[in-house]
Design a protein around this motif. Structure first.
Motif, PDB file in Angstrom:
ATOM      1  N   VAL A  79       0.850  -1.187   0.000  1.00 50.41           N
ATOM      2  CA  VAL A  79       0.000   0.000   0.000  1.00 50.41           C
ATOM      3  C   VAL A  79       0.887   1.239   0.000  1.00 50.41           C
ATOM      4  CG1 VAL A  79      -1.741   1.304   1.273  1.00 50.41           C
ATOM      5  CG2 VAL A  79      -1.866  -1.197   1.199  1.00 50.41           C
ATOM      6  N   THR A  80       0.671   2.131  -0.948  1.00 52.37           N
ATOM      7  CA  THR A  80       1.490   3.339  -1.061  1.00 52.37           C
ATOM      8  C   THR A  80       0.760   4.596  -0.595  1.00 52.37           C
ATOM      9  OG1 THR A  80       0.812   3.567  -3.375  1.00 52.37           O
ATOM     10  CG2 THR A  80       2.868   2.384  -2.947  1.00 52.37           C
ATOM     11  N   ALA A  81      -0.574   4.547  -0.536  1.00 48.56           N
ATOM     12  CA  ALA A  81      -1.326   5.709  -0.067  1.00 48.56           C
ATOM     13  C   ALA A  81      -2.695   5.251   0.401  1.00 48.56           C
ATOM     14  CB  ALA A  81      -1.471   6.750  -1.181  1.00 48.56           C
ATOM     15  N   LEU A  82      -3.220   5.967   1.394  1.00 48.46           N
ATOM     16  CA  LEU A  82      -4.554   5.664   1.903  1.00 48.46           C
ATOM     17  C   LEU A  82      -5.209   6.976   2.319  1.00 48.46           C
ATOM     18  CD1 LEU A  82      -5.287   2.576   4.113  1.00 48.46           C
ATOM     19  CD2 LEU A  82      -6.762   4.578   4.113  1.00 48.46           C
ATOM     20  N   LYS A  83      -6.352   7.272   1.721  1.00 49.51           N
ATOM     21  CA  LYS A  83      -6.981   8.581   1.944  1.00 49.51           C
ATOM     22  C   LYS A  83      -8.479   8.454   2.208  1.00 49.51           C
ATOM     23  CE  LYS A  83      -3.735  11.130  -1.008  1.00 49.51           C
ATOM     24  NZ  LYS A  83      -3.609  12.035  -2.175  1.00 49.51           N
ATOM     25  N   GLU A  84      -8.993   9.441   2.921  1.00 47.02           N
ATOM     26  CA  GLU A  84     -10.428   9.628   3.068  1.00 47.02           C
ATOM     27  C   GLU A  84     -10.721  11.100   2.807  1.00 47.02           C
ATOM     28  OE1 GLU A  84     -14.179   9.061   6.160  1.00 47.02           O
ATOM     29  OE2 GLU A  84     -12.136   9.040   6.943  1.00 47.02           O
ATOM     30  N   ASN A  85     -11.606  11.348   1.854  1.00 42.13           N
ATOM     31  CA  ASN A  85     -11.948  12.723   1.471  1.00 42.13           C
ATOM     32  C   ASN A  85     -10.707  13.549   1.142  1.00 42.13           C
ATOM     33  OD1 ASN A  85     -14.720  12.263   1.873  1.00 42.13           O
ATOM     34  ND2 ASN A  85     -14.524  12.708   4.069  1.00 42.13           N
ATOM     35  N   GLY A  86      -9.765  12.935   0.456  1.00 40.83           N
ATOM     36  CA  GLY A  86      -8.548  13.628   0.046  1.00 40.83           C
ATOM     37  C   GLY A  86      -7.500  13.772   1.128  1.00 40.83           C
ATOM     38  N   LYS A  87      -7.799  13.350   2.326  1.00 41.42           N
ATOM     39  CA  LYS A  87      -6.865  13.487   3.447  1.00 41.42           C
ATOM     40  C   LYS A  87      -6.151  12.160   3.692  1.00 41.42           C
ATOM     41  CE  LYS A  87      -6.704  14.453   8.418  1.00 41.42           C
ATOM     42  NZ  LYS A  87      -7.525  14.737   9.639  1.00 41.42           N
ATOM     43  N   ALA A  88      -4.841  12.239   3.765  1.00 40.72           N
ATOM     44  CA  ALA A  88      -4.049  11.033   4.019  1.00 40.72           C
ATOM     45  C   ALA A  88      -4.292  10.519   5.435  1.00 40.72           C
ATOM     46  CB  ALA A  88      -2.571  11.321   3.813  1.00 40.72           C
ATOM     47  N   LEU A  89      -4.436   9.201   5.551  1.00 41.00           N
ATOM     48  CA  LEU A  89      -4.631   8.569   6.846  1.00 41.00           C
ATOM     49  C   LEU A  89      -3.416   7.719   7.198  1.00 41.00           C
ATOM     50  CD1 LEU A  89      -8.328   7.280   6.562  1.00 41.00           C
ATOM     51  CD2 LEU A  89      -7.524   9.412   7.601  1.00 41.00           C
ATOM     52  N   LYS A  90      -3.163   7.598   8.479  1.00 45.94           N
ATOM     53  CA  LYS A  90      -2.089   6.721   8.918  1.00 45.94           C
ATOM     54  C   LYS A  90      -2.575   5.270   8.860  1.00 45.94           C
ATOM     55  CE  LYS A  90       0.236   9.981  12.003  1.00 45.94           C
ATOM     56  NZ  LYS A  90       0.688  10.227  13.406  1.00 45.94           N
ATOM     57  N   PHE A  91      -1.669   4.404   8.470  1.00 49.38           N
ATOM     58  CA  PHE A  91      -2.017   2.988   8.380  1.00 49.38           C
ATOM     59  C   PHE A  91      -0.757   2.159   8.593  1.00 49.38           C
ATOM     60  CE2 PHE A  91      -0.606   4.200   4.180  1.00 49.38           C
ATOM     61  CZ  PHE A  91       0.147   3.118   3.745  1.00 49.38           C
ATOM     62  N   THR A  92      -0.950   0.897   8.896  1.00 54.16           N
ATOM     63  CA  THR A  92       0.165  -0.052   8.979  1.00 54.16           C
ATOM     64  C   THR A  92      -0.244  -1.318   8.247  1.00 54.16           C
ATOM     65  OG1 THR A  92      -0.652  -0.878  11.111  1.00 54.16           O
ATOM     66  CG2 THR A  92       1.057   0.821  11.155  1.00 54.16           C
ATOM     67  N   GLN A  93       0.745  -1.995   7.699  1.00 56.66           N
ATOM     68  CA  GLN A  93       0.539  -3.281   7.049  1.00 56.66           C
ATOM     69  C   GLN A  93       1.271  -4.358   7.815  1.00 56.66           C
ATOM     70  OE1 GLN A  93       1.366  -2.423   2.633  1.00 56.66           O
ATOM     71  NE2 GLN A  93       0.166  -4.323   2.550  1.00 56.66           N
ATOM     72  N   ASP A  94       0.555  -5.460   8.152  1.00 56.19           N
ATOM     73  CA  ASP A  94       1.281  -6.630   8.616  1.00 56.19           C
ATOM     74  C   ASP A  94       1.179  -7.678   7.507  1.00 56.19           C
ATOM     75  OD1 ASP A  94      -1.179  -7.904   8.807  1.00 56.19           O
ATOM     76  OD2 ASP A  94      -1.256  -7.859  10.991  1.00 56.19           O
ATOM     77  N   SER A  95       1.444  -8.930   7.798  1.00 54.26           N
ATOM     78  CA  SER A  95       1.535  -9.927   6.734  1.00 54.26           C
ATOM     79  C   SER A  95       0.224 -10.118   5.985  1.00 54.26           C
ATOM     80  CB  SER A  95       1.984 -11.268   7.313  1.00 54.26           C
ATOM     81  OG  SER A  95       1.044 -11.733   8.265  1.00 54.26           O
ATOM     82  N   ASP A  96      -0.916  -9.895   6.654  1.00 52.42           N
ATOM     83  CA  ASP A  96      -2.185 -10.246   6.053  1.00 52.42           C
ATOM     84  C   ASP A  96      -3.258  -9.173   6.237  1.00 52.42           C
ATOM     85  OD1 ASP A  96      -3.401 -12.279   4.530  1.00 52.42           O
ATOM     86  OD2 ASP A  96      -4.519 -13.003   6.259  1.00 52.42           O
ATOM     87  N   LYS A  97      -2.882  -8.030   6.801  1.00 54.66           N
ATOM     88  CA  LYS A  97      -3.862  -7.001   7.131  1.00 54.66           C
ATOM     89  C   LYS A  97      -3.334  -5.608   6.807  1.00 54.66           C
ATOM     90  CE  LYS A  97      -6.731  -9.839   9.452  1.00 54.66           C
ATOM     91  NZ  LYS A  97      -8.131 -10.096   9.076  1.00 54.66           N
ATOM     92  N   VAL A  98      -4.283  -4.712   6.570  1.00 55.42           N
ATOM     93  CA  VAL A  98      -3.999  -3.280   6.580  1.00 55.42           C
ATOM     94  C   VAL A  98      -4.806  -2.694   7.728  1.00 55.42           C
ATOM     95  CG1 VAL A  98      -4.119  -1.102   5.323  1.00 55.42           C
ATOM     96  CG2 VAL A  98      -3.684  -3.223   4.089  1.00 55.42           C
ATOM     97  N   ILE A  99      -4.113  -2.086   8.684  1.00 59.73           N
ATOM     98  CA  ILE A  99      -4.797  -1.479   9.831  1.00 59.73           C
ATOM     99  C   ILE A  99      -4.883   0.017   9.584  1.00 59.73           C
ATOM    100  CG2 ILE A  99      -4.786  -1.091  12.312  1.00 59.73           C
ATOM    101  CD1 ILE A  99      -2.736  -3.930  10.958  1.00 59.73           C
ATOM    102  N   ILE A 100      -6.100   0.539   9.499  1.00 61.42           N
ATOM    103  CA  ILE A 100      -6.344   1.934   9.135  1.00 61.42           C
ATOM    104  C   ILE A 100      -6.769   2.715  10.372  1.00 61.42           C
ATOM    105  CG2 ILE A 100      -7.746   3.449   7.677  1.00 61.42           C
ATOM    106  CD1 ILE A 100      -8.116   0.962   5.833  1.00 61.42           C
TER     107      ILE A 100
END
Length: 524
Positions: A79-100
């Motif tokens: 995952v290179t970017a994650l946004k809501e309404n144009g605003k970047a959100l913090k996230f983490t990736q583990d082996s099988d999940k994206v935590i937003i």
């Protein structure tokens, strides 16, 4: 999904993901997916932008989506970017999940845009077909969508879906729903947009991208049926796949309206003999020449009602998908070719069940199952599940059975059901208490093991037929017996039961279960 006849071709493949029960207290309910996928011929990297619209079931400061991260071999999604309404959100990736990380209140609706790319480890099979031509086929069952799509990868969370596929212009693209746009792009590329408004589980969301020959053999009941085959197989494929126009209306008449706006039958390159993707069924490469194509297609088309439109609430109820598809295919063949066809198929299925039980003895609804997902596709789910439906039909009669099936579909179309839900519907349709029936056939391992003997009473000109159940606990069932051509039907409840009937001679002709209506072994 028709695994039994064909998956042996792919026996070396093993899934490492084990069965997970439905997670209680889910945070979100996905309403809609919009997947924009870019494919190319230079390498196997896909670029994706997923727009996920979800309703929060409870207040949360974060939530999870399923997505397989890039592994040590360089395959997986980053995952290179994650946004809501144009605003970047913090996230983490583990082996099988994206935590937003996001703040949401219960009942609120949110849309997230996830930009990602990578080489799929699974789920989207990028390969070459038997003619050495490059192909891309989604293959999500059971929870393999996460290998190329960020999602809630569980059948209990169903959503509408769009696929916007950008690929080299020489390919044709098929997917769930209706094609709403196809337009050329610069650089000899093409955008194809498919949209499905019905709610689907991720296991049946797919794209197929290849050099296809396409035909439309008909539109039974107003539902267009399409055939997608490799050009080299065009003549035989168009002919063999056209039987779908006969199968589809048979099920519509018996069960209820088709849930989707089109039915495409697609020659593909995936791991299953047939995969029931909603409105876009995939069949194995050599299926166009398969003498059993009608039975295979009947199985997969039946899945459009059972497994797709009605999905299991959790995986231990997978028989509601596979058992239904197995028996509905048998019923279609009975309706088309006669009762002897059904008897022959049931007898064969019965032997498969008994053979499987010698290797793995467990109930059909196997809540303690610890194996791999692929191992759930076994004779309990398919043949025994189908047999239970057959015995249910014989127990309550054809009229109540079909009324119950139609009501079950009407009530749960677009949603999820489990075994108890089916029981309630069938009880209402038949007016019978079916709890004991469901418990003994679906939640108890094994089957009745019967030793049947007889002796003749000369004075009374009767034959006494002795039925002994050899297993520890007695089953309750109806047993048919033919004596000198006359059919008798008895209700058996005890470990030892005797029935007497008239017989003209000391050597009557006795046939046990002549119509193949009982899942039991008969000892000599």
């Amino acid at each position: 999904m028709r695994k039994n006849l064909y998956l042996l071709l792919f026996a070396p493949l093993v899934f490492s993901l084990t069965v997970k029960a439905q997670q209680p207290g889910a945070t979100i309910d996905v309403q809609h997916y919009r997947f924009a996928i870019t494919l190319n011929d230079a390498d196997n990297v896909i670029k994706g932008q997923a727009t996920i619209t979800a309703k929060f079931l409870k207040a949360a400061s974060n939530f999870e989506l399923d997505l397989a991260k890039k592994n040590s071999e360089g395959k997986g999604m980053l995952v290179t970017a994650l946004k809501e309404n144009g605003k970047a959100l913090k996230f983490t990736q583990d082996s099988d999940k994206v935590i937003i990380n996001t703040n949401a209140i219960a009942g609120s609706m949110h849309s997230y845009i996830i930009t990602y790319q990578g080489i799929p480890t699974d789920g989207l099979i990028i390969s070459t077909n038997q003619y050495k031509h490059r192909t891309f086929f989604g293959d999500n069952w059971a929870n393999r969508a996460r290998n190329w799509l960020p999602c809630v990868d569980h059948p209990a969370d169903k959503a509408s879906v769009e696929f916007l596929v950008t690929a080299p212009a020489r390919y044709k693209v098929v997917a769930n729903g209706l094609k709403v746009l196809e337009k050329p792009l610069p650089g000899n590329k093409k955008l194809t947009h498919w949209s499905e408004t019905a709610k689907l589980p991720t296991k049946v969301m797919v794209i197929g991208v290849a050099d296809f020959a396409v035909s439309s053999p008909g539109s039974p009941g107003g539902t267009p049926v399409y055939t997608y085959v490799f050009p080299e197989d065009k003549e035989v494929g168009f002919k063999s796949y056209a039987v779908a126009t006969k199968i589809l209306p048979w099920f519509v008449k018996k069960i209820g309206p088709f849930a989707y706006k089109k039915l495409a039958n697609v020659q593909s390159k995936t791991i299953f003999g047939g995969m029931e993707n909603a409105g876009a069924i995939f069949y194995y490469e050599k299926s166009v020449n398969d003498k059993g194509i009608e039975a295979l297609m009947a199985h997969e088309i039946a899945h459009q009602w059972f497994g797709d439109a009605i999905s299991e609430k959790s995986w231990e109820h997978v028989w509601l998908s596979e058992g239904f598809a197995t028996y509905m295919a048998n019923l279609y063949l009975e309706g088309t070719y006669g009762a002897d066809t059904l008897k022959t198929r049931l007898a064969a299925d019965r032997e498969v069940v008994f053979s499987f039980e010698k290797k793995y003895l467990a109930p059909v609804v196997d809540s303690t199952f610890k194996g791999t997902m692929i191992s759930m596709l076994n004779a309990n789910a398919y043949q025994k599940g189908g047999w239970v439906l057959h015995m249910l039909r014989r127990k309550i009669g054809d009229e109540a059975f079909w009324r119950g099936v139609a009501n079950y579909y009407k009530q749960y179309n677009g949603g999820n059901a489990n075994t108890d839900d089916l029981c309630v519907v069938m009880e209402k349709a038949s007016g019978a208490n079916l709890k004991q029936f469901f418990a003994q056939w679906l939640r108890t391992a094994g089957h009745p093991q019967l030793k049947i003997t007889w002796d003749y009473n000369v004075a009374g000109k009767t034959v006494a037929i002795h039925i002994n159940q050899l297993q520890e606990k007695p089953y309750q069932f109806s047993l048919e017996c033919s004596v000198d051509g006359k059919l008798y039907k008895w209700d058996v409840k005890a470990l030892a039961t005797t029935f007497s009937v008239p017989a003209a001679s000391a050597k009557p002709e006795i046939k046990i279960d002549p119509n193949v209506n009982l899942l039991a072994t008969f000892a000599e």
